[in-house]
Design an enzyme around this catalytic site. Structure first.
Site, PDB file in Angstrom:
ATOM      1  N   ARG A  26      40.107  71.329  10.764  1.00 27.04           N
ATOM      2  CA  ARG A  26      40.454  70.403   9.692  1.00 27.04           C
ATOM      3  C   ARG A  26      39.626  69.124   9.791  1.00 27.04           C
ATOM      4  NH1 ARG A  26      46.412  69.210   8.939  1.00 27.04           N
ATOM      5  NH2 ARG A  26      45.630  68.411   6.973  1.00 27.04           N
ATOM      6  N   ARG A  46      33.208  68.821   3.580  1.00 25.75           N
ATOM      7  CA  ARG A  46      33.619  68.472   2.221  1.00 25.75           C
ATOM      8  C   ARG A  46      32.868  67.247   1.711  1.00 25.75           C
ATOM      9  NH1 ARG A  46      39.655  70.032   3.693  1.00 25.75           N
ATOM     10  NH2 ARG A  46      39.643  72.164   2.896  1.00 25.75           N
ATOM     11  N   ASN A  56      35.825  71.874  -3.474  1.00 27.44           N
ATOM     12  CA  ASN A  56      35.664  70.918  -2.379  1.00 27.44           C
ATOM     13  C   ASN A  56      34.792  71.423  -1.230  1.00 27.44           C
ATOM     14  OD1 ASN A  56      37.420  72.614  -1.030  1.00 27.44           O
ATOM     15  ND2 ASN A  56      39.094  71.150  -0.926  1.00 27.44           N
ATOM     16  N   HIS A  59      37.324  75.983   2.299  1.00 31.31           N
ATOM     17  CA  HIS A  59      38.765  76.118   2.513  1.00 31.31           C
ATOM     18  C   HIS A  59      38.989  76.326   3.994  1.00 31.31           C
ATOM     19  CE1 HIS A  59      42.917  77.291   2.332  1.00 31.31           C
ATOM     20  NE2 HIS A  59      42.620  78.359   3.045  1.00 31.31           N
TER      21      HIS A  59
END
Length: 78
Positions: A26, A46, A56, A59
């Site tokens: 993340r 991103r 974006n 994923h």
């Protein structure tokens, strides 16, 4: 977003295994919004490749318990 992922062009799926992988992935991907990513994590995927909240750039799994389900979807069901 599901429509975009399935019809928007080529998709590359990667299964990544590591301790604390969701947290680290993340951070590598950056915030969902490319604009926010540019401000808070300009080196993230991103920030570099995202266009808007739907397109974006990438994923990634948000929850550790979803990782197995998402991997099974891409690598078993598809």
């Amino acid at each position: 977003m599901t429509d975009y992922i399935s019809t928007g062009g080529p998709v590359i799926a990667c299964e990544i295994r590591q301790e604390n992988v969701v947290e680290k992935l993340r951070k590598f991907c950056g915030p969902h919004s490319p604009d926010e990513a540019l401000t808070h994590n300009p080196g993230s995927l991103r920030a570099q490749f995202g266009h808007d909240i739907v397109r974006n750039g990438v994923h990634c799994t948000d929850l550790a318990e979803d990782g197995l389900l998402e991997c099974e979807y891409f690598f078993v069901l598809l």
